[in-house]
Design a protein around this motif. Structure first.
Motif, mmCIF file in Angstrom:
data_model
loop_
_atom_site.group_PDB
_atom_site.id
_atom_site.type_symbol
_atom_site.label_atom_id
_atom_site.label_comp_id
_atom_site.label_asym_id
_atom_site.label_seq_id
_atom_site.Cartn_x
_atom_site.Cartn_y
_atom_site.Cartn_z
ATOM 1 N N ARG A 484 0.720 -1.093 -0.037
ATOM 2 C CA ARG A 484 0.030 -0.031 0.093
ATOM 3 C C ARG A 484 0.945 1.309 -0.002
ATOM 4 O O ARG A 484 0.268 2.409 -0.276
ATOM 5 N N TYR A 485 2.186 1.052 0.418
ATOM 6 C CA TYR A 485 2.869 2.512 0.642
ATOM 7 C C TYR A 485 4.298 2.387 -0.219
ATOM 8 O O TYR A 485 4.450 1.198 -0.425
ATOM 9 N N VAL A 486 4.796 3.409 -0.516
ATOM 10 C CA VAL A 486 6.176 3.552 -0.846
ATOM 11 C C VAL A 486 6.713 4.391 0.193
ATOM 12 O O VAL A 486 6.539 5.507 0.423
ATOM 13 N N ARG A 487 7.843 3.554 0.743
ATOM 14 C CA ARG A 487 8.754 4.391 1.950
ATOM 15 C C ARG A 487 10.137 4.740 1.116
ATOM 16 O O ARG A 487 10.557 4.242 0.445
ATOM 17 N N THR A 502 -0.267 5.267 -1.533
ATOM 18 C CA THR A 502 -0.557 5.359 -2.860
ATOM 19 C C THR A 502 -1.939 5.160 -3.139
ATOM 20 O O THR A 502 -2.258 5.428 -4.407
ATOM 21 N N ASN A 503 -2.877 5.135 -2.307
ATOM 22 C CA ASN A 503 -4.341 4.925 -2.616
ATOM 23 C C ASN A 503 -4.860 3.995 -3.291
ATOM 24 O O ASN A 503 -5.494 3.972 -4.336
ATOM 25 N N CYS A 504 -3.826 2.843 -3.478
ATOM 26 C CA CYS A 504 -4.141 1.737 -4.267
ATOM 27 C C CYS A 504 -4.349 0.495 -3.213
ATOM 28 O O CYS A 504 -3.572 0.534 -2.386
ATOM 29 N N LYS A 505 -4.669 -0.582 -3.862
ATOM 30 C CA LYS A 505 -4.868 -1.907 -3.003
ATOM 31 C C LYS A 505 -3.729 -2.654 -2.801
ATOM 32 O O LYS A 505 -3.206 -3.337 -2.067
ATOM 33 N N TRP A 506 -2.882 -2.658 -3.951
ATOM 34 C CA TRP A 506 -1.599 -3.589 -4.067
ATOM 35 C C TRP A 506 -0.814 -3.161 -5.262
ATOM 36 O O TRP A 506 -1.075 -3.028 -6.373
ATOM 37 N N VAL A 507 0.349 -2.571 -4.777
ATOM 38 C CA VAL A 507 1.274 -1.855 -5.869
ATOM 39 C C VAL A 507 1.877 -3.133 -6.395
ATOM 40 O O VAL A 507 2.285 -4.058 -5.723
#
Length: 630
Positions: A484-487, A502-507
């Motif tokens: 869900r996140y980009v660190r 990201t407001n996405c379910k699965w990057v």
């Protein structure tokens, strides 16, 4: 004969250093001095440049702070004595200032309450005590004269009757009052028709089936809210049973249903669409399929290209890695690796000819021996010049030299991991590379240094399932994408700099702009998120151009282009202009949908990649082909 007057012990002598007297000391607030002494010289204010912090520190550290007051006459700080503090406390409680004063002493009866026979004084009364006052007489005569002259008017009696007035008397009779401006007249009731007649025409009367259907309907669905009936004459018509009910409902409708005029804004729908430039003004970008690279027998998972742009490498599920010449689509070399190839990455350093390949639980460093002989010869020399350290260091992986058989195929080093490796990516300088392992622990991401054959695990604890990682092209930053996140981590300070939502379910994938301030993330819920790292931790724009899951995204090194490949079998090329002016937001315009791949096993395009110098894009698909669009 008189006793010497001594000052009271509790009252201190007045401070007479300042001779200005009893005046408001605010008059001196704009001057550097505060008054004059007995010689007539100025008394200068003490330098009081204490700020809030100094005051606070003094309050904390000085035990006598609470009993220190500022003398307004001299500007100096005075510490109150115990007697003075007691005096203040007593006055605050409403007691007497003097300690020794007793308010409850017994009263002394100075004058007796018994009436005496003899008067206290025997002086005869004045004459003025028994004749009318002359002063009063003078005052009264003046008032009488003023009333006669009309200078003093007698008070009018108060009128207690309430006054009413016409509120609308001054209104213009033709003007519409404020509350009636928006008046909407109540809708009129429908006039009765033939069906409401006491003797309607026969076609208005209901048959038995229609009557039954009418009774079974919901009241709201009925066309008529009564059943038409026929009577011979008006005298035979009974009273209408629902009359009161309907009148009441009509009243409710009138006062419970608010009526107001809605101002309709006439907007041209064309004006709501943002003005985007025409795609032909944004050329060059790839538009047509130029070459198809055929040879793989299963889905082609990954692509990479040499820094010169002459050679292309592709990894497939048919357990081979193929090296292609870009401009002729000729397969120069096929390398069987004995496992599914999850990721390939060509070293971005143009002076090194080296490719990292992920196969099951190991990363192979392969010298493809293509192109300039000096170049790939120098790469081998560089790898062979490694001197092992004297003491063995504990590493999370094992660096193994290739066997003779593997060496003949081009494999130079094998980095054996504990679990399956799913991604490999190089740092821009070409010495370090990172690998991502399919695991839940903190060993998911490893960073390796080729020249020292040294690997390290940068993270102490796991923050979720890592999907992919990237090195920043210019600065020492490291991007780690979880579901869900980009660190964003700073490698020098070894700390987390930013966490992007990201407001996405699965990057699924991630790419960074060559400028380093923007990144794009593709996700399996068919969204592409563009982040402006200077702007926010949330996406600047979410693009939903694809119908199915995004598998890969890529930026061009020099042109303002980015592309995304999806399971719907298309590659969408977008113009993504990033301006040097920080106040201007990036311009994102989709310019071309590239089709060509055939859907296989519900999978479409698995990887996209731009040519390093030309505005060309490569895509690999589940149909076993690699396609070049120019």
């Amino acid at each position: 004969p008189y006793p010497a007057l001594t000052p009271l012990p509790s009252a201190p002598l007045q401070d007479i250093r300042n001779t200005v007297g009893n005046i408001p000391m605010e008059w001196y607030q704009d001057f550097p001095h505060i008054g004059y002494n007995l010689e007539g010289k100025r008394i200068y204010k003490p330098i009081r440049n204490k700020d809030e912090l100094d005051m606070f520190l003094e309050k904390m550290e000085n035990p006598d702070y609470w009993r220190t007051v500022q003398d307004k006459m001299t500007g100096a700080d005075i510490k109150l004595t115990d007697e003075q503090v007691d005096l203040v406390h007593r006055l605050q409680k409403g007691q007497f200032g003097d300690v020794h004063f007793n308010p409850y002493e017994p009263a002394v009866d100075f004058f007796t309450h018994e009436v005496m026979i003899h008067p206290v004084t025997n002086r005869p009364a004045d004459k003025r005590s028994f004749i009318p006052s002359l002063i009063e007489k003078e005052k009264v005569s003046k008032l009488v004269h003023a009333i006669k002259m009309g200078w003093i008017k007698p008070r009018k009696p108060k009128d207690d009757t309430p006054t009413y007035y016409d509120l609308w008397a001054h209104e213009d009779p033709n003007s519409i009052l404020g509350r009636h401006k928006m008046h909407v007249p109540a809708p009129k009731m429908k006039l009765p028709g033939h069906e409401e007649s006491y003797n309607p025409p026969p076609e208005y009367l209901l048959s038995e089936e229609e009557k039954l259907a009418w009774e079974q309907q919901e009241p709201a669905e009925r066309k008529l809210n009564f059943v038409p009936q026929q009577y011979q004459c008006l005298r035979a018509v009974p009273a209408y049973s629902r009359f009161i009910h309907e009148r009441f409902e009509r009243c409710l409708d009138l006062y419970l249903c608010p009526r107001q005029r809605k101002m309709r804004v006439n907007v041209d729908p064309e004006d709501l669409i943002p003005k985007l430039p025409k795609p032909r003004d944004l050329q060059p970008f790839p538009t047509t399929q130029a070459l198809v690279y055929r040879g793989h027998t299963s889905l082609v998972r990954c692509l990479s290209i040499s820094p010169s742009g002459q050679w292309l490498v592709s990894g497939s599920d048919d357990c081979t890695v193929r090296f292609w010449e870009v401009c002729t689509a000729r397969c120069m070399k096929t390398l069987p690796v004995g496992g599914v190839v999850k990721s390939v990455a060509w070293n971005p350093n143009p002076t090194i000819c080296l490719v990292a390949i992920c196969v099951e639980q190991s990363v192979l460093l392969v010298n493809p021996c293509l192109g300039d002989k000096l170049l790939y010869g120098a790469t081998d020399q560089l790898l062979e010049s490694y001197v092992a350290p004297e003491e063995e260091r504990v590493q999370p992986v094992q660096w193994v030299m290739a066997t003779m058989e593997e060496h003949s195929k081009g494999v130079r080093l094998v980095i054996q991991h504990s679990k399956a490796v799913k991604q490999v990516t190089w740092h821009g300088k070409g010495d370090y590379f990172a690998s991502v392992v399919s695991d839940n622990s903190n060993m998911q991401v490893l960073i390796h240094q080729t020249s020292k054959r040294w690997s390290q695990n940068p993270f102490r604890k796991s923050k979720g399932l890592v999907q992919c990682v990237l090195f920043h092209p210019i600065r020492p930053y490291f991007f780690v994408a979880t579901q869900r996140y980009v660190r964003v981590y700073n490698l020098l300070k070894q700390e987390l700099t930013k966490k992007l939502m990201t407001n996405c379910k699965w990057v699924s994938s991630m790419a960074i702009h060559p400028g380093g301030d923007n990144i794009i993330c593709g996700s399996y819920d068919s969204k592409l998120a563009w982040f402006d790292l200077d702007l926010s931790t949330r996406p600047y724009q979410l693009l939903r151009h694809h119908k199915k899951a995004l598998r890969s995204v890529a930026f061009h090194k020099h042109y303002p282009l980015f592309a995304s490949g999806s399971d719907d079998g298309t590659v969408i090329v977008c113009h993504g202009m990033v301006y040097n002016d920080l106040l201007q937001n990036p311009l994102l315009v989709p310019v071309k949908v590239l089709k060509g791949h055939v859907l296989t096993l519900d999978l479409g395009v698995l990887d996209v990649l731009f040519h390093p110098t030309q505005p060309w894009v490569f895509s690999s698909g589940a149909d076993g082909t690699v396609r070049l669009y120019t």
